[in-house]
Design a protein around this motif. Structure first.
Motif, PDB file in Angstrom:
ATOM      1  N   ALA A  90       0.848  -1.199   0.000  1.00 44.52           N
ATOM      2  CA  ALA A  90       0.000   0.000   0.000  1.00 44.52           C
ATOM      3  C   ALA A  90       0.875   1.237   0.000  1.00 44.52           C
ATOM      4  N   ARG A  91       0.326   2.311  -0.520  1.00 47.23           N
ATOM      5  CA  ARG A  91       1.031   3.591  -0.384  1.00 47.23           C
ATOM      6  C   ARG A  91       0.925   4.062   1.066  1.00 47.23           C
ATOM      7  N   GLN A  92      -0.273   3.922   1.629  1.00 43.86           N
ATOM      8  CA  GLN A  92      -0.549   4.366   2.994  1.00 43.86           C
ATOM      9  C   GLN A  92      -1.197   3.211   3.745  1.00 43.86           C
ATOM     10  N   LEU A  93      -0.605   2.811   4.880  1.00 42.53           N
ATOM     11  CA  LEU A  93      -1.086   1.669   5.650  1.00 42.53           C
ATOM     12  C   LEU A  93      -1.230   2.050   7.111  1.00 42.53           C
ATOM     13  N   THR A  94      -2.414   1.804   7.659  1.00 44.53           N
ATOM     14  CA  THR A  94      -2.665   1.989   9.089  1.00 44.53           C
ATOM     15  C   THR A  94      -3.049   0.638   9.661  1.00 44.53           C
ATOM     16  N   ILE A  95      -2.351   0.223  10.730  1.00 39.11           N
ATOM     17  CA  ILE A  95      -2.616  -1.069  11.342  1.00 39.11           C
ATOM     18  C   ILE A  95      -3.118  -0.848  12.765  1.00 39.11           C
ATOM     19  N   GLU A  96      -4.342  -1.296  13.024  1.00 37.21           N
ATOM     20  CA  GLU A  96      -4.934  -1.252  14.357  1.00 37.21           C
ATOM     21  C   GLU A  96      -5.150  -2.662  14.890  1.00 37.21           C
ATOM     22  N   GLY A  97      -5.234  -3.651  13.996  1.00 37.63           N
ATOM     23  CA  GLY A  97      -5.503  -5.037  14.362  1.00 37.63           C
ATOM     24  C   GLY A  97      -4.251  -5.891  14.306  1.00 37.63           C
ATOM     25  N   GLN A  98      -4.398  -7.125  13.777  1.00 39.90           N
ATOM     26  CA  GLN A  98      -3.287  -8.067  13.723  1.00 39.90           C
ATOM     27  C   GLN A  98      -2.864  -8.325  12.288  1.00 39.90           C
ATOM     28  N   LEU A  99      -1.546  -8.363  12.092  1.00 38.67           N
ATOM     29  CA  LEU A  99      -0.979  -8.636  10.771  1.00 38.67           C
ATOM     30  C   LEU A  99       0.219  -9.550  10.933  1.00 38.67           C
ATOM     31  N   GLN A 100       0.212 -10.620  10.151  1.00 38.27           N
ATOM     32  CA  GLN A 100       1.340 -11.549  10.132  1.00 38.27           C
ATOM     33  C   GLN A 100       1.720 -11.766   8.679  1.00 38.27           C
ATOM     34  N   GLY A 101       2.967 -11.407   8.305  1.00 37.33           N
ATOM     35  CA  GLY A 101       3.397 -11.587   6.928  1.00 37.33           C
ATOM     36  C   GLY A 101       4.477 -10.609   6.530  1.00 37.33           C
ATOM     37  N   GLU A 102       4.335 -10.043   5.332  1.00 31.99           N
ATOM     38  CA  GLU A 102       5.290  -9.092   4.767  1.00 31.99           C
ATOM     39  C   GLU A 102       4.554  -7.804   4.421  1.00 31.99           C
ATOM     40  N   VAL A 103       5.215  -6.664   4.648  1.00 34.96           N
ATOM     41  CA  VAL A 103       4.631  -5.359   4.339  1.00 34.96           C
ATOM     42  C   VAL A 103       5.582  -4.580   3.452  1.00 34.96           C
ATOM     43  N   ASN A 104       5.034  -3.945   2.421  1.00 32.64           N
ATOM     44  CA  ASN A 104       5.784  -3.028   1.581  1.00 32.64           C
ATOM     45  C   ASN A 104       4.887  -1.814   1.377  1.00 32.64           C
ATOM     46  N   ALA A 105       5.224  -0.701   2.035  1.00 33.42           N
ATOM     47  CA  ALA A 105       4.360   0.480   2.005  1.00 33.42           C
ATOM     48  C   ALA A 105       5.189   1.749   2.148  1.00 33.42           C
ATOM     49  N   LEU A 106       4.680   2.839   1.601  1.00 38.57           N
ATOM     50  CA  LEU A 106       5.382   4.106   1.739  1.00 38.57           C
ATOM     51  C   LEU A 106       5.231   4.657   3.148  1.00 38.57           C
ATOM     52  N   LYS A 107       3.994   4.772   3.606  1.00 40.01           N
ATOM     53  CA  LYS A 107       3.734   5.344   4.929  1.00 40.01           C
ATOM     54  C   LYS A 107       3.025   4.299   5.776  1.00 40.01           C
ATOM     55  N   VAL A 108       3.654   3.912   6.893  1.00 32.81           N
ATOM     56  CA  VAL A 108       3.099   2.892   7.778  1.00 32.81           C
ATOM     57  C   VAL A 108       2.854   3.512   9.146  1.00 32.81           C
ATOM     58  N   SER A 109       1.641   3.323   9.655  1.00 32.59           N
ATOM     59  CA  SER A 109       1.285   3.789  10.988  1.00 32.59           C
ATOM     60  C   SER A 109       0.738   2.603  11.773  1.00 32.59           C
ATOM     61  N   ILE A 110       1.452   2.234  12.851  1.00 32.45           N
ATOM     62  CA  ILE A 110       1.047   1.118  13.692  1.00 32.45           C
ATOM     63  C   ILE A 110       0.495   1.698  14.990  1.00 32.45           C
ATOM     64  N   LYS A 111      -0.772   1.459  15.246  1.00 25.62           N
ATOM     65  CA  LYS A 111      -1.489   2.086  16.356  1.00 25.62           C
ATOM     66  C   LYS A 111      -1.380   1.290  17.657  1.00 25.62           C
ATOM     67  N   THR A 112      -1.713   1.927  18.757  1.00 24.25           N
ATOM     68  CA  THR A 112      -1.744   1.288  20.069  1.00 24.25           C
ATOM     69  C   THR A 112      -2.660   0.070  20.021  1.00 24.25           C
ATOM     70  N   GLY A 113      -2.183  -1.049  20.547  1.00 26.48           N
ATOM     71  CA  GLY A 113      -2.975  -2.270  20.570  1.00 26.48           C
ATOM     72  C   GLY A 113      -2.789  -3.155  19.351  1.00 26.48           C
ATOM     73  N   ALA A 114      -2.149  -2.643  18.307  1.00 29.77           N
ATOM     74  CA  ALA A 114      -1.904  -3.450  17.109  1.00 29.77           C
ATOM     75  C   ALA A 114      -0.885  -4.541  17.421  1.00 29.77           C
ATOM     76  N   ARG A 115      -0.991  -5.662  16.690  1.00 31.97           N
ATOM     77  CA  ARG A 115      -0.017  -6.759  16.797  1.00 31.97           C
ATOM     78  C   ARG A 115       0.508  -7.030  15.394  1.00 31.97           C
ATOM     79  N   VAL A 116       1.786  -6.696  15.180  1.00 31.92           N
ATOM     80  CA  VAL A 116       2.396  -6.841  13.861  1.00 31.92           C
ATOM     81  C   VAL A 116       3.577  -7.797  13.975  1.00 31.92           C
ATOM     82  N   MET A 117       3.448  -8.926  13.318  1.00 35.76           N
ATOM     83  CA  MET A 117       4.521  -9.912  13.244  1.00 35.76           C
ATOM     84  C   MET A 117       4.883 -10.026  11.773  1.00 35.76           C
ATOM     85  N   ALA A 118       5.744  -9.105  11.311  1.00 35.03           N
ATOM     86  CA  ALA A 118       5.998  -8.994   9.881  1.00 35.03           C
ATOM     87  C   ALA A 118       7.352  -8.356   9.617  1.00 35.03           C
ATOM     88  N   ASN A 119       7.851  -8.605   8.425  1.00 31.73           N
ATOM     89  CA  ASN A 119       8.973  -7.837   7.912  1.00 31.73           C
ATOM     90  C   ASN A 119       8.368  -6.651   7.185  1.00 31.73           C
TER      91      ASN A 119
END
Length: 125
Positions: free
Chosen positions: A68-97
């Motif tokens: 994505a060009r713009q990515l906001t994560i509030e929930g859970q993500l497991q995998g790979e991310v390729n994005a220009l702007k990434v915002s990981i919010k309080t409570g999010a669970r990110v298990m990714a490169n």
């Protein structure tokens, strides 16, 4: 296996004209999703997501690759991310490169994985 695509009007829509797709928490998908517009995803996905702007809401559970060009994560993500702007919010669970140009991680977010910069000039969806 599903392969869902949301198309925006041809000719390049301005940000205010971009289509917005909403996937609620009761949705379960095995497959890939692609959108030229804004995608708000709150369900469960095993597969990949490509979108111009993507919001993974607090109920989102995604296992797969995200672009994505713009990515906001509030929930859970497991995998790979390729994005220009990434915002990981309080409570999010990110298990990714995560490959990013701009990164914001809020206090209280749970992050695991590798983080590296991507060149904004050569980034393509």
């Amino acid at each position: 296996m599903a392969d869902l695509k949301a198309q925006s009007p041809s000719g390049g829509a301005t940000p205010s004209e971009r289509k917005r797709s909403v996937f609620a928490e009761d949705l379960r998908i095995e497959g890939n999703i692609a959108s030229d517009g804004i995608l708000e995803f709150g369900g469960q996905l095993t597969g990949d997501i490509t979108a111009d702007a993507l919001v993974l809401t607090t109920t989102a559970r995604v296992k797969g690759n995200v672009r994505a060009r713009q990515l906001t994560i509030e929930g859970q993500l497991q995998g790979e991310v390729n994005a220009l702007k990434v915002s990981i919010k309080t409570g999010a669970r990110v298990m990714a490169n995560v490959a990013y140009d701009q990164l914001d991680i809020a206090s209280g977010a749970h992050v695991e994985g590798g983080y590296s910069r991507v060149n904004a000039d050569t980034f393509k969806l």
